[in-house]
Design an enzyme around this catalytic site. Structure first.
Site, PDB file in Angstrom:
ATOM      1  N   SER A  43      31.559  44.625  42.660  1.00  0.00           N
ATOM      2  CA  SER A  43      31.316  45.812  41.832  1.00  0.00           C
ATOM      3  C   SER A  43      29.959  45.756  41.135  1.00  0.00           C
ATOM      4  O   SER A  43      29.487  46.769  40.623  1.00  0.00           O
ATOM      5  CB  SER A  43      32.443  46.017  40.802  1.00  0.00           C
ATOM      6  OG  SER A  43      32.477  44.960  39.869  1.00  0.00           O
ATOM      7  N   HIS A  44      29.314  44.596  41.095  1.00  0.00           N
ATOM      8  CA  HIS A  44      27.993  44.490  40.468  1.00  0.00           C
ATOM      9  C   HIS A  44      26.970  43.829  41.396  1.00  0.00           C
ATOM     10  O   HIS A  44      25.987  43.256  40.945  1.00  0.00           O
ATOM     11  CB  HIS A  44      28.110  43.795  39.099  1.00  0.00           C
ATOM     12  CG  HIS A  44      28.829  44.678  38.119  1.00  0.00           C
ATOM     13  ND1 HIS A  44      30.203  44.794  38.108  1.00  0.00           N
ATOM     14  CD2 HIS A  44      28.369  45.540  37.186  1.00  0.00           C
ATOM     15  CE1 HIS A  44      30.549  45.678  37.195  1.00  0.00           C
ATOM     16  NE2 HIS A  44      29.469  46.144  36.613  1.00  0.00           N
ATOM     17  N   GLU A 184      34.750  49.114  40.034  1.00  0.00           N
ATOM     18  CA  GLU A 184      35.889  48.931  40.954  1.00  0.00           C
ATOM     19  C   GLU A 184      36.473  50.280  41.346  1.00  0.00           C
ATOM     20  O   GLU A 184      36.853  50.499  42.498  1.00  0.00           O
ATOM     21  CB  GLU A 184      36.991  48.090  40.297  1.00  0.00           C
ATOM     22  CG  GLU A 184      36.708  46.601  40.251  1.00  0.00           C
ATOM     23  CD  GLU A 184      36.662  45.962  41.636  1.00  0.00           C
ATOM     24  OE1 GLU A 184      37.274  46.503  42.579  1.00  0.00           O
ATOM     25  OE2 GLU A 184      35.986  44.931  41.759  1.00  0.00           O
TER      26      GLU A 184
HETATM   27  P1  NDP Z   1      38.171  40.773  36.784  1.00  0.00           P
HETATM   28  O1  NDP Z   1      39.429  41.337  36.241  1.00  0.00           O
HETATM   29  O2  NDP Z   1      37.934  40.777  38.238  1.00  0.00           O
HETATM   30  O3  NDP Z   1      38.013  39.251  36.299  1.00  0.00           O
HETATM   31  C1  NDP Z   1      38.047  38.938  34.934  1.00  0.00           C
HETATM   32  C2  NDP Z   1      37.952  37.454  34.684  1.00  0.00           C
HETATM   33  O4  NDP Z   1      39.245  36.880  34.850  1.00  0.00           O
HETATM   34  C3  NDP Z   1      37.029  36.686  35.618  1.00  0.00           C
HETATM   35  O5  NDP Z   1      36.372  35.684  34.881  1.00  0.00           O
HETATM   36  C4  NDP Z   1      37.994  36.118  36.655  1.00  0.00           C
HETATM   37  O6  NDP Z   1      37.517  34.943  37.304  1.00  0.00           O
HETATM   38  C5  NDP Z   1      39.187  35.809  35.799  1.00  0.00           C
HETATM   39  N1  NDP Z   1      40.457  35.789  36.532  1.00  0.00           N
HETATM   40  C6  NDP Z   1      40.916  36.713  37.410  1.00  0.00           C
HETATM   41  N2  NDP Z   1      42.144  36.351  37.864  1.00  0.00           N
HETATM   42  C7  NDP Z   1      42.432  35.166  37.261  1.00  0.00           C
HETATM   43  C8  NDP Z   1      43.535  34.282  37.321  1.00  0.00           C
HETATM   44  N3  NDP Z   1      44.588  34.538  38.094  1.00  0.00           N
HETATM   45  N4  NDP Z   1      43.516  33.158  36.577  1.00  0.00           N
HETATM   46  C9  NDP Z   1      42.446  32.890  35.783  1.00  0.00           C
HETATM   47  N5  NDP Z   1      41.374  33.682  35.685  1.00  0.00           N
HETATM   48  C10 NDP Z   1      41.374  34.811  36.414  1.00  0.00           C
HETATM   49  O7  NDP Z   1      36.914  41.462  36.055  1.00  0.00           O
HETATM   50  P2  NDP Z   1      36.678  42.986  35.623  1.00  0.00           P
HETATM   51  O8  NDP Z   1      37.013  43.912  36.746  1.00  0.00           O
HETATM   52  O9  NDP Z   1      37.308  43.246  34.319  1.00  0.00           O
HETATM   53  O10 NDP Z   1      35.080  42.963  35.434  1.00  0.00           O
HETATM   54  C11 NDP Z   1      34.244  42.718  36.539  1.00  0.00           C
HETATM   55  C12 NDP Z   1      32.805  42.614  36.095  1.00  0.00           C
HETATM   56  O11 NDP Z   1      32.313  43.847  35.646  1.00  0.00           O
HETATM   57  C13 NDP Z   1      32.515  41.623  34.961  1.00  0.00           C
HETATM   58  O12 NDP Z   1      31.616  40.667  35.473  1.00  0.00           O
HETATM   59  C14 NDP Z   1      31.867  42.457  33.882  1.00  0.00           C
HETATM   60  O13 NDP Z   1      30.802  41.808  33.177  1.00  0.00           O
HETATM   61  C15 NDP Z   1      31.337  43.628  34.656  1.00  0.00           C
HETATM   62  N6  NDP Z   1      31.200  44.821  33.817  1.00  0.00           N
HETATM   63  C16 NDP Z   1      29.954  45.165  33.375  1.00  0.00           C
HETATM   64  C17 NDP Z   1      29.803  46.275  32.548  1.00  0.00           C
HETATM   65  C18 NDP Z   1      28.471  46.648  31.985  1.00  0.00           C
HETATM   66  O14 NDP Z   1      28.415  47.587  31.214  1.00  0.00           O
HETATM   67  N7  NDP Z   1      27.402  45.981  32.271  1.00  0.00           N
HETATM   68  C19 NDP Z   1      30.945  47.097  32.170  1.00  0.00           C
HETATM   69  C20 NDP Z   1      32.204  46.596  32.672  1.00  0.00           C
HETATM   70  C21 NDP Z   1      32.315  45.514  33.475  1.00  0.00           C
HETATM   71  P3  NDP Z   1      37.046  35.027  38.869  1.00  0.00           P
HETATM   72  O15 NDP Z   1      35.785  35.822  38.861  1.00  0.00           O
HETATM   73  O16 NDP Z   1      36.874  33.607  39.293  1.00  0.00           O
HETATM   74  O17 NDP Z   1      38.164  35.721  39.620  1.00  0.00           O
HETATM   75  O1  PYC Z   2      31.599  48.647  36.064  1.00  0.00           O
HETATM   76  O2  PYC Z   2      32.277  49.566  34.182  1.00  0.00           O
HETATM   77  C1  PYC Z   2      31.377  49.169  34.950  1.00  0.00           C
HETATM   78  C2  PYC Z   2      29.961  49.283  34.508  1.00  0.00           C
HETATM   79  C3  PYC Z   2      29.447  50.147  33.597  1.00  0.00           C
HETATM   80  C4  PYC Z   2      28.096  49.892  33.531  1.00  0.00           C
HETATM   81  C5  PYC Z   2      27.825  48.870  34.398  1.00  0.00           C
HETATM   82  N1  PYC Z   2      28.988  48.506  34.987  1.00  0.00           N
END
Ligand code: NDP
Ligand code: PYC
Length: 339
Positions: A43-44, A184
């Site tokens: 997703s990034h 996502e």
């Molecule tokens: P996920 O739900 O995919 O993962 C969240 C965290 O939980 C990760 O560190 C992951 O590790 C861990 N995890 C997942 N499953 C397990 C498990 N079973 N046991 C232990 N740990 C677990 O992430 P999101 O979809 O919430 O976010 C994805 C990305 O989006 C992030 O990197 C976030 O920074 C980015 N984002 C950026 C934004 C922005 O504005 N710049 C806005 C929103 C999100 P692992 O990766 O090893 O699975």
């Molecule tokens: O995946 O929610 C997101 C997001 C917002 C800005 C950058 N990533």
């Protein structure tokens, strides 16, 4: 065999140079995007390039910005990104942040006026590599309904934490405070796949599994009122407190969500040695005992999946499908005219 990490970094960096970014900006963007692709954080990863280009083309991110660090010797360091992307701004401030945390025990890096598109784990991992624990957070743009509400107000507001582990990968978690990242939902929409129940509500406020309805409506916070409160805290600390935009303000400023939002970011760094000084036990050894106990129950640590993906990508290269490869070629050929 996939594409070597450095080859993909050159390709992605070349796209941003072609789009007019200064070399330091383009290189920092390429490192961040390719790190996400390498670690199987789709997703990034390369998917984000087109959104970055759209943002530059619309005049909402400055490709020629040169971030500036200001340091008055206190625990608060500031980088003014001057309307450029966050990656180069973070890379400028991170070493000074780690040094200040080691000197004082705790320090903060405020990044203002940046366009932010990335995952936060590359940032907290960079800081753990410098020997400090780190907590990073930022708003995004209004796309999440507060628990009990019916319309987009909060951002997907990510929060990430890193703890250095001598001799191994750091302990890192990084997640959106919405049930999933908006990226996502966008990937589900692109693939024509339904999203799981409980991720989002449509414009009518009712539950939906249609990603397009979710993008037009609102995502939901993770963990109900708990995620809603953490997300609100991020709006306060990394928006209002640092004199930068909150998610509703960022959305209003952008006028839509096909581009990437401009706001600020707050990164805190801690020296475990300084905090533990004079108290019994080595904080790093005690952390290892805790991690062992978690793993001993058959659970996994956050980032274990990511680090396994990295090991595979470093050995076998990064696997991109045909569609992704032709998109990279198109963006490289056409630059801003492609978006
Ligand atoms: P996920 O739900 O995919 O993962 C969240 C965290 O939980 C990760 O560190 C992951 O590790 C861990 N995890 C997942 N499953 C397990 C498990 N079973 N046991 C232990 N740990 C677990 O992430 P999101 O979809 O919430 O976010 C994805 C990305 O989006 C992030 O990197 C976030 O920074 C980015 N984002 C950026 C934004 C922005 O504005 N710049 C806005 C929103 C999100 P692992 O990766 O090893 O699975
Ligand atoms: O995946 O929610 C997101 C997001 C917002 C800005 C950058 N990533």
């Amino acid at each position: 065999m996939g594409i070597a990490v450095d080859t993909l970094e050159r390709t992605v960096g070349g796209i941003f140079l072609q789009a007019g970014l200064l070399p330091a900006q383009a290189a920092a963007m390429a490192r961040t995007i390719v790190a996400a692709e390498r670690d199987a954080c789709k997703s990034h990863g390369v998917y984000r390039i087109a959104g970055c280009l759209r943002t530059v083309k619309a005049g909402k991110a400055d490709p020629a910005a040169v971030p500036a660090l200001s340091d008055d010797g206190t625990a608060i360091l500031r980088v003014d990104a001057k309307g450029g992307f966050s990656c180069a701004a973070f890379e400028l401030g991170a070493p000074a942040l780690a040094e200040r945390a080691k000197a004082l025990g705790v320090a903060a890096l405020v990044i203002n006026d940046c366009t932010h598109f990335s995952a936060l784990w590359p940032e907290v991992e960079a800081l753990t590599d410098m020997g400090v624990a780190a907590l990073a957070m930022c708003p995004s743009y209004a796309s999440v309904a507060p628990t009990g509400g019916t319309a987009a107000l909060l951002g997907t507001n990510p929060i990430a934490f890193g703890w250095p582990r001598p001799g191994g990968h750091p302990y890192v978690f990084d997640f959106a405070t919405s049930v999933a990242a908006r990226g996502e939902v966008e990937l589900h929409a692109r693939a024509g796949k339904a999203i799981p129940d409980g991720w989002a509500i449509g414009p009518d406020g009712g539950p939906t599994t249609d990603p397009e309805q979710a993008l037009d409506g609102a995502m939901l916070p993770f963990g109900g009122h708990k995620g809603s409160a953490i997300s609100t805290m991020i709006e306060l600390l990394a928006g209002a407190m640092i004199g930068d935009l909150t998610s509703p303000e960022a959305r209003a400023e952008l006028g839509g969500m096909s581009m990437l939002p401009r706001h600020g970011e707050l990164v805190l760094a801690f020296s475990p040695d300084r905090f533990a000084a004079g108290r019994p036990g080595d904080p790093f050894a005690r952390a290892e005992a805790l991690f062992d106990a978690i793993l001993g129950q058959g659970a996994r640590l956050p980032s274990q999946r990511r680090h396994a993906a990295r090991t595979k990508a470093l050995a076998d290269g990064i696997a991109l499908n045909d569609e992704e490869q032709s998109e990279l070629a198109r963006l490289g050929r056409l630059g801003l005219a492609a978006v």
